[in-house]
Design a protein around this motif. Sequence first.
Motif, PDB file in Angstrom:
ATOM      1  N   SER A 154       0.847  -1.194   0.000  1.00  0.00           N
ATOM      2  CA  SER A 154       0.000   0.000   0.000  1.00  0.00           C
ATOM      3  C   SER A 154       0.881   1.241   0.000  1.00  0.00           C
ATOM      4  O   SER A 154       2.022   1.215   0.476  1.00  0.00           O
ATOM      5  N   ARG A 189      -6.480   0.593  -7.104  1.00  0.00           N
ATOM      6  CA  ARG A 189      -7.304   0.648  -5.893  1.00  0.00           C
ATOM      7  C   ARG A 189      -7.220  -0.700  -5.197  1.00  0.00           C
ATOM      8  O   ARG A 189      -7.223  -1.754  -5.829  1.00  0.00           O
ATOM      9  N   SER A 190      -7.114  -0.655  -3.896  1.00  0.00           N
ATOM     10  CA  SER A 190      -7.070  -1.881  -3.113  1.00  0.00           C
ATOM     11  C   SER A 190      -8.430  -2.557  -3.178  1.00  0.00           C
ATOM     12  O   SER A 190      -9.459  -1.917  -2.955  1.00  0.00           O
ATOM     13  N   GLU A 246      -9.583  -4.574  -1.035  1.00  0.00           N
ATOM     14  CA  GLU A 246     -10.114  -4.637   0.330  1.00  0.00           C
ATOM     15  C   GLU A 246     -10.661  -3.287   0.798  1.00  0.00           C
ATOM     16  O   GLU A 246     -11.580  -3.229   1.601  1.00  0.00           O
ATOM     17  N   ASP A 247     -10.041  -2.213   0.345  1.00  0.00           N
ATOM     18  CA  ASP A 247     -10.432  -0.875   0.776  1.00  0.00           C
ATOM     19  C   ASP A 247     -10.261   0.068  -0.403  1.00  0.00           C
ATOM     20  O   ASP A 247      -9.144   0.480  -0.726  1.00  0.00           O
ATOM     21  N   ARG A 248     -11.352   0.421  -1.049  1.00  0.00           N
ATOM     22  CA  ARG A 248     -11.330   1.222  -2.273  1.00  0.00           C
ATOM     23  C   ARG A 248     -10.749   2.625  -2.056  1.00  0.00           C
ATOM     24  O   ARG A 248     -10.425   3.309  -3.005  1.00  0.00           O
ATOM     25  N   ARG A 249     -10.569   3.046  -0.802  1.00  0.00           N
ATOM     26  CA  ARG A 249      -9.972   4.361  -0.536  1.00  0.00           C
ATOM     27  C   ARG A 249      -8.453   4.319  -0.618  1.00  0.00           C
ATOM     28  O   ARG A 249      -7.809   5.353  -0.688  1.00  0.00           O
ATOM     29  N   ARG A 250      -7.892   3.127  -0.616  1.00  0.00           N
ATOM     30  CA  ARG A 250      -6.432   2.971  -0.614  1.00  0.00           C
ATOM     31  C   ARG A 250      -5.932   2.482  -1.973  1.00  0.00           C
ATOM     32  O   ARG A 250      -6.676   1.871  -2.732  1.00  0.00           O
ATOM     33  N   THR A 298      -2.731   0.301  -3.943  1.00  0.00           N
ATOM     34  CA  THR A 298      -1.585  -0.598  -3.825  1.00  0.00           C
ATOM     35  C   THR A 298      -0.657  -0.310  -5.003  1.00  0.00           C
ATOM     36  O   THR A 298      -1.081   0.218  -6.033  1.00  0.00           O
TER      37      THR A 298
END
Length: 156
Positions: A56, A88-89, A91-95, A97
């Motif tokens: 990330s 976009r991750s 698991e968490d679209r706000r983060r 990778t």
Amino acid sequence: MASLPVVNQPAHRVGALIDHLARRLRLRSETVLEPLGLRPRHLLALTLVRDRDGISQQTLASTLEMDGTNVVGLLNDLEREQLVERRRSPEDRRRHTVSLTEAGAKTLAKAEFALAAVEDEVFCALDTDQRETLYRLLQTASNGEQPICTETIPDC
């Protein structure tokens, strides 16, 4: 007039030697990285991204001990050259990778090859065993640990 306290100093100070070698390594490294369009911080980031595929941006910033804004700029440089890609991750679209591209892997391999030649040049007076001993000693010192005594590290 008060006298200064006497400081027990070893006969050989290593700090100046390490600084000199580091400067030689840095200057030569920058010279061989420039044709690849890389700076040392780019190389560090590429290495981390390769070793931790899908890292990330936040973890990358933390590992590099850089402000998140500066990491974004660093990744912008690498992405512009198509050496990394951000996604976009799941698991968490706000983060986001970060992953190494094929071009990034090739560029990193070229850089590592060039840097190995720099190390050979700077440390040409040391044989393989001496280089390994130097590496272990520097690693121990950087970790702040007591050395592991071996036959190649006397008097520890």
